[in-house]
Design a protein around this motif. Structure first.
Motif, PDB file in Angstrom:
ATOM      1  N   ILE A   1      -0.591   6.154   2.062  1.00  0.00           N
ATOM      2  CA  ILE A   1      -1.892   6.241   2.105  1.00  0.00           C
ATOM      3  C   ILE A   1      -2.690   4.974   2.031  1.00  0.00           C
ATOM      4  CG2 ILE A   1      -3.789   6.819   0.496  1.00  0.00           C
ATOM      5  CD1 ILE A   1      -2.546   9.382   1.723  1.00  0.00           C
ATOM      6  N   ILE A   2      -2.114   3.845   1.416  1.00  0.00           N
ATOM      7  CA  ILE A   2      -2.747   2.488   1.342  1.00  0.00           C
ATOM      8  C   ILE A   2      -2.621   1.817   2.667  1.00  0.00           C
ATOM      9  CG2 ILE A   2      -2.493   0.294   0.605  1.00  0.00           C
ATOM     10  CD1 ILE A   2      -1.596   1.444  -2.230  1.00  0.00           C
ATOM     11  N   GLU A   3      -1.609   2.091   3.381  1.00  0.00           N
ATOM     12  CA  GLU A   3      -1.314   1.774   4.880  1.00  0.00           C
ATOM     13  C   GLU A   3      -2.475   2.366   5.687  1.00  0.00           C
ATOM     14  OE1 GLU A   3       0.040  -0.335   8.106  1.00  0.00           O
ATOM     15  OE2 GLU A   3       0.465  -0.622   6.015  1.00  0.00           O
ATOM     16  N   LEU A   4      -2.776   3.555   5.526  1.00  0.00           N
ATOM     17  CA  LEU A   4      -3.679   4.424   6.312  1.00  0.00           C
ATOM     18  C   LEU A   4      -5.082   3.790   6.150  1.00  0.00           C
ATOM     19  CD1 LEU A   4      -2.650   8.056   6.143  1.00  0.00           C
ATOM     20  CD2 LEU A   4      -2.543   6.632   8.149  1.00  0.00           C
TER      21      LEU A   4
ATOM     22  N   ALA B   1     -11.289  10.652   3.649  1.00  0.00           N
ATOM     23  CA  ALA B   1     -12.071  10.164   2.262  1.00  0.00           C
ATOM     24  C   ALA B   1     -12.007  11.320   1.340  1.00  0.00           C
ATOM     25  CB  ALA B   1     -13.389   9.951   2.901  1.00  0.00           C
ATOM     26  N   SER B   2     -12.036  12.676   1.856  1.00  0.00           N
ATOM     27  CA  SER B   2     -11.816  13.728   0.819  1.00  0.00           C
ATOM     28  C   SER B   2     -10.671  13.660   0.351  1.00  0.00           C
ATOM     29  CB  SER B   2     -12.503  15.208   1.627  1.00  0.00           C
ATOM     30  OG  SER B   2     -13.613  15.139   2.176  1.00  0.00           O
ATOM     31  N   LEU B   3      -9.519  13.425   1.134  1.00  0.00           N
ATOM     32  CA  LEU B   3      -8.312  13.403   0.540  1.00  0.00           C
ATOM     33  C   LEU B   3      -7.985  12.514  -0.427  1.00  0.00           C
ATOM     34  CD1 LEU B   3      -5.195  13.950   0.533  1.00  0.00           C
ATOM     35  CD2 LEU B   3      -5.132  12.348   2.446  1.00  0.00           C
ATOM     36  N   LEU B   4      -8.505  11.368  -0.203  1.00  0.00           N
ATOM     37  CA  LEU B   4      -8.502  10.088  -1.240  1.00  0.00           C
ATOM     38  C   LEU B   4      -9.117  10.392  -2.436  1.00  0.00           C
ATOM     39  CD1 LEU B   4      -9.451   7.076   1.139  1.00  0.00           C
ATOM     40  CD2 LEU B   4      -7.217   7.992   0.214  1.00  0.00           C
TER      41      LEU B   4
ATOM     42  N   GLU C   1      -8.719  -0.452  -4.959  1.00  0.00           N
ATOM     43  CA  GLU C   1      -8.975  -2.050  -4.486  1.00  0.00           C
ATOM     44  C   GLU C   1      -8.493  -1.991  -2.946  1.00  0.00           C
ATOM     45  OE1 GLU C   1      -6.691  -4.584  -7.014  1.00  0.00           O
ATOM     46  OE2 GLU C   1      -7.768  -3.936  -8.752  1.00  0.00           O
ATOM     47  N   PRO C   2      -7.657  -1.324  -2.494  1.00  0.00           N
ATOM     48  CA  PRO C   2      -7.490  -1.323  -1.082  1.00  0.00           C
ATOM     49  C   PRO C   2      -8.690  -0.805  -0.430  1.00  0.00           C
ATOM     50  CG  PRO C   2      -5.450  -0.175  -2.114  1.00  0.00           C
ATOM     51  CD  PRO C   2      -6.451  -0.462  -3.255  1.00  0.00           C
ATOM     52  N   LEU C   3      -9.343   0.239  -0.649  1.00  0.00           N
ATOM     53  CA  LEU C   3     -10.537   0.663  -0.147  1.00  0.00           C
ATOM     54  C   LEU C   3     -11.627  -0.390  -0.232  1.00  0.00           C
ATOM     55  CD1 LEU C   3     -11.156   4.283  -1.324  1.00  0.00           C
ATOM     56  CD2 LEU C   3     -11.085   3.502   0.694  1.00  0.00           C
ATOM     57  N   LEU C   4     -11.795  -0.980  -1.229  1.00  0.00           N
ATOM     58  CA  LEU C   4     -12.935  -2.255  -1.241  1.00  0.00           C
ATOM     59  C   LEU C   4     -12.237  -3.294  -0.347  1.00  0.00           C
ATOM     60  CD1 LEU C   4     -13.400  -2.372  -5.184  1.00  0.00           C
ATOM     61  CD2 LEU C   4     -14.686  -1.231  -3.553  1.00  0.00           C
TER      62      LEU C   4
END
Length: 195
Positions: free
Chosen positions: A26-29, A43-46, A56-59
């Protein structure tokens, strides 16, 4: 089509036996946002995973984003929703450039991008975020929810200091009626809480 037991085995394999691998994937995606064909679904999955380790990976990815990236608003939304679920005491590493980027999108954009950026900015307690929110609230003509997010940020991070400003906005006829109604609701709730 797999039967119910096969589905259970697959789910158990992914979510229990290989949960760390699943999280890494997920973080790789997240880091390859431009390759995701449906950023809204992703985004809904996250958000549905409710995993604070994805924040943090999103930011970081958002801080690399540019206005016009098709995934940007969806990632802003997901980060905001995940941050909304964590405790205010939880520390989240924020890339240094992030507040400046959010500020640019809040102040110099309108519509969904400004709204989603303001929604994420409300979690930043610093002076820069406050100045951006106040600058946006001086403007007119954007989607009212963008201004609501700025109000929420000021009240979240500065408690009652900005209640007089919110009270003034509630009666300011140059403001969108929905924003005025929202500000009045905030004032009413604060007054009811004092009783």
């Amino acid at each position: 089509m797999p039967d119910i037991n096969e589905k259970l085995t697959i789910l158990y394999d992914v979510l229990v036996d290989n949960s760390e691998t699943f999280e890494r994937e997920i973080i790789e995606l997240i880091s390859q946002a431009a390759l995701i064909s449906s950023p809204t679904k992703f985004a809904s999955l996250l958000v549905s995973l409710k995993n604070p380790r994805l924040i943090e990976p999103l930011l970081l990815q958002i801080s690399k984003g540019e206005k016009g990236d098709v995934w940007l608003c969806d990632f802003l939304y997901a980060a905001s929703r995940l941050l909304d679920e964590v405790s205010e005491e939880d520390e989240v590493a924020t890339p240094k450039i992030l507040v400046a980027k959010l500020g640019d999108w809040v102040v110099n954009s309108t519509g969904e991008l400004a709204w989603m950026a303001a929604g994420l900015l409300k979690f930043s307690p610093g002076k820069s975020a406050k100045e951006i929110q106040l600058q946006k609230l001086e403007q007119r003509g954007d989607f009212f929810l963008t201004y609501v997010e700025c109000v929420l940020g000021l009240l979240r991070n500065h408690k009652g200091k900005y209640l007089p400003m919110v009270q003034q906005m509630a009666t300011d006829e140059t403001r969108d009626i929905k924003l005025r109604e929202y500000c009045q609701k905030v004032i009413n709730e604060r007054n009811d809480g004092e009783d």
